[in-house]
Scaffold this motif. Structure first.
Motif, PDB file in Angstrom:
ATOM      1  N   GLY A   1       0.799  -1.218   0.000  1.00 11.70           N
ATOM      2  CA  GLY A   1       0.000   0.000   0.000  1.00 11.70           C
ATOM      3  C   GLY A   1       0.834   1.270   0.000  1.00 11.70           C
ATOM      4  N   LEU A   2       1.964   1.240   0.697  1.00 12.19           N
ATOM      5  CA  LEU A   2       2.805   2.434   0.811  1.00 12.19           C
ATOM      6  C   LEU A   2       3.675   2.667  -0.421  1.00 12.19           C
ATOM      7  CD1 LEU A   2       4.041   2.216   4.529  1.00 12.19           C
ATOM      8  CD2 LEU A   2       2.496   3.925   3.577  1.00 12.19           C
ATOM      9  N   PHE A   3       4.260   1.584  -0.973  1.00 14.46           N
ATOM     10  CA  PHE A   3       5.314   1.761  -1.967  1.00 14.46           C
ATOM     11  C   PHE A   3       4.981   1.227  -3.366  1.00 14.46           C
ATOM     12  CE2 PHE A   3       7.452   1.214   2.217  1.00 14.46           C
ATOM     13  CZ  PHE A   3       7.919   2.520   2.349  1.00 14.46           C
ATOM     14  N   ILE A   4       3.934   0.397  -3.488  1.00 17.79           N
ATOM     15  CA  ILE A   4       3.612  -0.151  -4.814  1.00 17.79           C
ATOM     16  C   ILE A   4       2.358   0.512  -5.372  1.00 17.79           C
ATOM     17  CG2 ILE A   4       3.117  -2.234  -6.138  1.00 17.79           C
ATOM     18  CD1 ILE A   4       4.684  -3.841  -4.079  1.00 17.79           C
ATOM     19  N   THR A   5       1.210   0.339  -4.713  1.00 19.32           N
ATOM     20  CA  THR A   5      -0.001   1.035  -5.180  1.00 19.32           C
ATOM     21  C   THR A   5       0.015   2.504  -4.766  1.00 19.32           C
ATOM     22  OG1 THR A   5      -1.342   0.584  -3.204  1.00 19.32           O
ATOM     23  CG2 THR A   5      -1.288  -1.115  -4.917  1.00 19.32           C
ATOM     24  N   ARG A   6       0.702   2.812  -3.673  1.00 23.53           N
ATOM     25  CA  ARG A   6       0.828   4.164  -3.115  1.00 23.53           C
ATOM     26  C   ARG A   6      -0.519   4.788  -2.754  1.00 23.53           C
ATOM     27  NH1 ARG A   6       5.703   6.909  -6.773  1.00 23.53           N
ATOM     28  NH2 ARG A   6       7.244   5.284  -6.315  1.00 23.53           N
ATOM     29  N   GLU A   7      -1.499   3.928  -2.459  1.00 22.12           N
ATOM     30  CA  GLU A   7      -2.810   4.435  -2.043  1.00 22.12           C
ATOM     31  C   GLU A   7      -2.926   4.561  -0.530  1.00 22.12           C
ATOM     32  OE1 GLU A   7      -6.300   2.924  -3.917  1.00 22.12           O
ATOM     33  OE2 GLU A   7      -5.245   2.414  -5.783  1.00 22.12           O
ATOM     34  N   ILE A   8      -1.935   4.061   0.189  1.00 20.28           N
ATOM     35  CA  ILE A   8      -1.862   4.266   1.640  1.00 20.28           C
ATOM     36  C   ILE A   8      -0.772   5.297   1.914  1.00 20.28           C
ATOM     37  CG2 ILE A   8      -1.337   3.217   3.878  1.00 20.28           C
ATOM     38  CD1 ILE A   8      -2.399   0.597   2.896  1.00 20.28           C
ATOM     39  N   LYS A   9      -1.113   6.306   2.672  1.00 16.79           N
ATOM     40  CA  LYS A   9      -0.142   7.322   3.075  1.00 16.79           C
ATOM     41  C   LYS A   9       0.263   7.069   4.532  1.00 16.79           C
ATOM     42  CE  LYS A   9      -0.959   9.186  -0.901  1.00 16.79           C
ATOM     43  NZ  LYS A   9      -0.008   8.972  -2.021  1.00 16.79           N
ATOM     44  N   PHE A  10       1.487   7.469   4.869  1.00 16.89           N
ATOM     45  CA  PHE A  10       1.961   7.263   6.236  1.00 16.89           C
ATOM     46  C   PHE A  10       1.012   7.897   7.253  1.00 16.89           C
ATOM     47  CE2 PHE A  10       6.090   6.375   4.203  1.00 16.89           C
ATOM     48  CZ  PHE A  10       6.480   5.267   4.944  1.00 16.89           C
ATOM     49  N   LYS A  11       0.463   9.054   6.905  1.00 14.29           N
ATOM     50  CA  LYS A  11      -0.410   9.757   7.857  1.00 14.29           C
ATOM     51  C   LYS A  11      -1.754   9.043   8.045  1.00 14.29           C
ATOM     52  CE  LYS A  11      -2.303  12.914   4.349  1.00 14.29           C
ATOM     53  NZ  LYS A  11      -2.466  14.343   3.950  1.00 14.29           N
ATOM     54  N   SER A  12      -2.116   8.161   7.088  1.00 11.99           N
ATOM     55  CA  SER A  12      -3.389   7.444   7.214  1.00 11.99           C
ATOM     56  C   SER A  12      -3.250   6.128   7.979  1.00 11.99           C
ATOM     57  CB  SER A  12      -3.983   7.168   5.828  1.00 11.99           C
ATOM     58  OG  SER A  12      -3.174   6.266   5.101  1.00 11.99           O
ATOM     59  N   LEU A  13      -2.016   5.677   8.222  1.00 11.89           N
ATOM     60  CA  LEU A  13      -1.814   4.404   8.920  1.00 11.89           C
ATOM     61  C   LEU A  13      -2.441   4.384  10.318  1.00 11.89           C
ATOM     62  CD1 LEU A  13       1.810   3.281   7.940  1.00 11.89           C
ATOM     63  CD2 LEU A  13      -0.329   2.086   7.473  1.00 11.89           C
ATOM     64  N   PRO A  14      -2.274   5.446  11.130  1.00 10.87           N
ATOM     65  CA  PRO A  14      -2.912   5.405  12.460  1.00 10.87           C
ATOM     66  C   PRO A  14      -4.429   5.216  12.392  1.00 10.87           C
ATOM     67  CG  PRO A  14      -1.277   7.156  12.381  1.00 10.87           C
ATOM     68  CD  PRO A  14      -1.433   6.643  10.976  1.00 10.87           C
ATOM     69  N   LYS A  15      -5.082   5.838  11.417  1.00  5.35           N
ATOM     70  CA  LYS A  15      -6.536   5.703  11.283  1.00  5.35           C
ATOM     71  C   LYS A  15      -6.919   4.258  10.937  1.00  5.35           C
ATOM     72  CE  LYS A  15     -10.531   7.600   8.820  1.00  5.35           C
ATOM     73  NZ  LYS A  15     -10.978   8.586   7.780  1.00  5.35           N
ATOM     74  N   ILE A  16      -6.137   3.635  10.029  1.00  5.03           N
ATOM     75  CA  ILE A  16      -6.404   2.240   9.650  1.00  5.03           C
ATOM     76  C   ILE A  16      -6.197   1.321  10.847  1.00  5.03           C
ATOM     77  CG2 ILE A  16      -5.668   0.332   8.169  1.00  5.03           C
ATOM     78  CD1 ILE A  16      -4.810   2.455   6.101  1.00  5.03           C
ATOM     79  N   LEU A  17      -5.105   1.540  11.580  1.00  3.49           N
ATOM     80  CA  LEU A  17      -4.803   0.695  12.743  1.00  3.49           C
ATOM     81  C   LEU A  17      -5.846   0.884  13.843  1.00  3.49           C
ATOM     82  CD1 LEU A  17      -0.921   1.091  12.978  1.00  3.49           C
ATOM     83  CD2 LEU A  17      -2.233  -0.743  11.903  1.00  3.49           C
ATOM     84  N   MET A  18      -6.329   2.111  14.007  1.00  3.18           N
ATOM     85  CA  MET A  18      -7.360   2.360  15.019  1.00  3.18           C
ATOM     86  C   MET A  18      -8.658   1.640  14.664  1.00  3.18           C
ATOM     87  SD  MET A  18      -6.550   4.024  17.705  1.00  3.18           S
ATOM     88  CE  MET A  18      -8.147   4.614  18.258  1.00  3.18           C
ATOM     89  N   ARG A  19      -9.003   1.613  13.371  1.00  6.15           N
ATOM     90  CA  ARG A  19     -10.213   0.908  12.953  1.00  6.15           C
ATOM     91  C   ARG A  19     -10.092  -0.586  13.247  1.00  6.15           C
ATOM     92  NH1 ARG A  19     -12.469  -1.992   8.938  1.00  6.15           N
ATOM     93  NH2 ARG A  19     -14.634  -1.571   8.413  1.00  6.15           N
ATOM     94  N   SER A  20      -8.925  -1.160  12.923  1.00  9.67           N
ATOM     95  CA  SER A  20      -8.705  -2.579  13.215  1.00  9.67           C
ATOM     96  C   SER A  20      -8.729  -2.829  14.713  1.00  9.67           C
ATOM     97  CB  SER A  20      -7.362  -3.030  12.633  1.00  9.67           C
ATOM     98  OG  SER A  20      -7.293  -2.803  11.248  1.00  9.67           O
ATOM     99  N   GLY A  21      -8.121  -1.919  15.458  1.00  7.63           N
ATOM    100  CA  GLY A  21      -8.109  -2.063  16.910  1.00  7.63           C
ATOM    101  C   GLY A  21      -9.496  -1.952  17.514  1.00  7.63           C
ATOM    102  N   HIS A  22     -10.330  -1.113  16.913  1.00 14.94           N
ATOM    103  CA  HIS A  22     -11.700  -0.959  17.402  1.00 14.94           C
ATOM    104  C   HIS A  22     -12.476  -2.269  17.275  1.00 14.94           C
ATOM    105  CE1 HIS A  22     -15.576   0.911  18.202  1.00 14.94           C
ATOM    106  NE2 HIS A  22     -16.039   0.440  17.052  1.00 14.94           N
TER     107      HIS A  22
END
Length: 429
Positions: A255-276
């Motif tokens: 997501g970060l380096f190949i498709t580049r559709e995940i940004k470093f700043k969006s990782l906390p939001k994704i991890l929080m959703r999984s954690g929820h």
């Protein structure tokens, strides 16, 4: 007042809480504390068991596969898998609907979650189906039905929980779920084809090998993720937990380096959703372990066991177990259904001559059918939420899928090779 009457009143009370919408964790927790006080079961043991109930290495796979599903979606890999499925099936009447179900199967092979599969593929494919000439309510029902394979096609979050509760090898459960999961996908695709053909729904696109090749190459990251999970677990290279860890790492890098559709700043939001999501499931698993102890102490398992085994004939016993699973699935989500019933019904099925791994598949396919069975039907609520279509409108269109899955369930139950042949081929059963 006798202990039995007090336990009955407590059970009725928590049932009322459940009906009015109290979270299932609190419902089970109230029951556990109330019955513990009635039978003089020390509350100190409740606290210890809550902690030790989660001290199991295999359960680490639970949050990791949840995170994998979120990362695969955020990285745009799920959309590429959907495009590939449509390019393969779009030349058939109902091809886009069939592609949606196929995409659910591929996404399930990475994420292991039914509601996650419904929400992710639904948000991608429902607008496409609506634009592609399908009735919007039928499209929502198709997505809801397709999501049922999320807990059957490995890796499966609920298979991990089942293996933990019944002390069964998770990797063998995963293998046993492969062919039944594929049978469910095929049955739903055939149902979608028949309904679409009858109503003339869906635009037909030209069969283009170049388009298939192009979308297949764009979807290669999804195939790599599936390969990591499947090959890693079944070759013995990884345990399910380790496979989940590797897949999370791969998804982040992709997501970060190949498709580049995940940004470093969006990782906390994704991890929080999984954690929820994990934060909702993990306490429920912990409190369920205490519930099992108390059910054992008050003899609930023995009572249900004697009631069902009293039916005599092994076929009737298996049918009774299946009906009980389906009935519970109409009002309970898969996790509490598994937690409450699996430890009670699995020994009964074993005494009736049903292989433990085979019964796990029977139980969880019945559980999966509950996702689209009113009045609860979690996938129906998820599909309603992401499409804005009223719940009961979707129910009417999901009935053909419900019938198809029920037929597959009966075949799985009474033809054990469908679940066990791959284990026998691998020399594991």
């Amino acid at each position: 007042m006798t202990d039995g009457m007090l336990i009955t009143l407590i059970s009725l009370g928590v049932t009322f809480f459940f009906i009015i919408g109290v979270p299932i964790f609190l419902v089970i927790g109230f029951w556990v504390v109330g019955v513990s006080l009635v039978i003089d079961f020390t509350l100190a043991n409740v606290g210890v068991t809550l902690f030790e109930g989660l001290s199991f290495f295999g359960l680490l796979a639970l949050p990791l596969f949840i995170m994998t599903g979120d990362l695969i979606n955020a990285a745009g890999i799920a959309k590429r898998l959907s495009d590939f499925a449509y390019s393969c099936l779009g030349f058939i009447r109902g091809g886009l609907g069939m592609a949606s179900i196929s995409a659910c199967g591929m996404f399930a092979a990475i994420s292991g979650s039914n509601s996650g599969t419904t929400a992710t593929i639904g948000s991608i494919m429902h607008p496409e189906m609506t634009k592609g000439g399908y009735d919007k309510t039928f499209a929502a029902a198709t997505i809801a039905a397709g999501g049922t394979v999320g807990i059957i096609i490995p890796p499966s979050i609920i298979f991990i929980v089942y293996g933990f509760l019944l002390n069964l090898p998770i990797s063998e459960l995963f293998i046993a779920g492969m062919l039944p999961g594929l049978a469910m996908v095929v049955a739903m695709m055939f149902t979608c084809y028949l309904i679409s053909r009858k109503n003339g729904w869906g635009h037909i696109i030209k069969w283009e090998p170049k388009r298939i090749m192009r979308t297949g190459l764009r979807a290669y990251l999804g195939f790599v993720a599936i390969f990591i999970v499947v090959y890693g677990i079944y070759s013995g290279l990884f345990s399910p937990t380790e496979a989940a860890s590797v897949t999370v790492g791969f998804s982040v890098i992709a997501g970060l380096f190949i498709t580049r559709e995940i940004k470093f700043k969006s990782l906390p939001k994704i991890l929080m959703r999984s954690g929820h999501i994990t934060g909702m499931l993990a306490p429920l698993i912990a409190v369920s372990v205490v519930m099992q102890q108390i059910l054992s102490l008050i003899g609930a398992g023995e009572w249900i066991g004697s009631l069902i085994t009293g039916l005599g004939d092994p076929t009737i016993i298996l049918l009774a177990c299946m009906l009980l699973v389906l009935a519970a699935g109409t009002v309970l989500e898969s996790l509490p259904n598994t937690i409450i019933l699996a430890p009670i019904l699995a020994p009964i099925a074993y005494t009736a001559g049903v292989d433990p791994i085979h019964f796990a598949v029977i139980f969880l396919v019945g559980d999966a059918i509950g996702f689209i069975t009113p009045p609860y039907g979690l996938n129906l609520y998820v599909a309603s939420g992401i499409t804005g279509i009223p719940y009961f409108s979707i129910v009417k269109h999901v009935l053909p899928y419900l019938l198809a899955l029920t037929i597959v369930w009966i075949i799985i139950a009474f033809w054990p090779p469908l679940s066990l042949v791959l284990l026998q081929f691998a020399g594991l059963s």
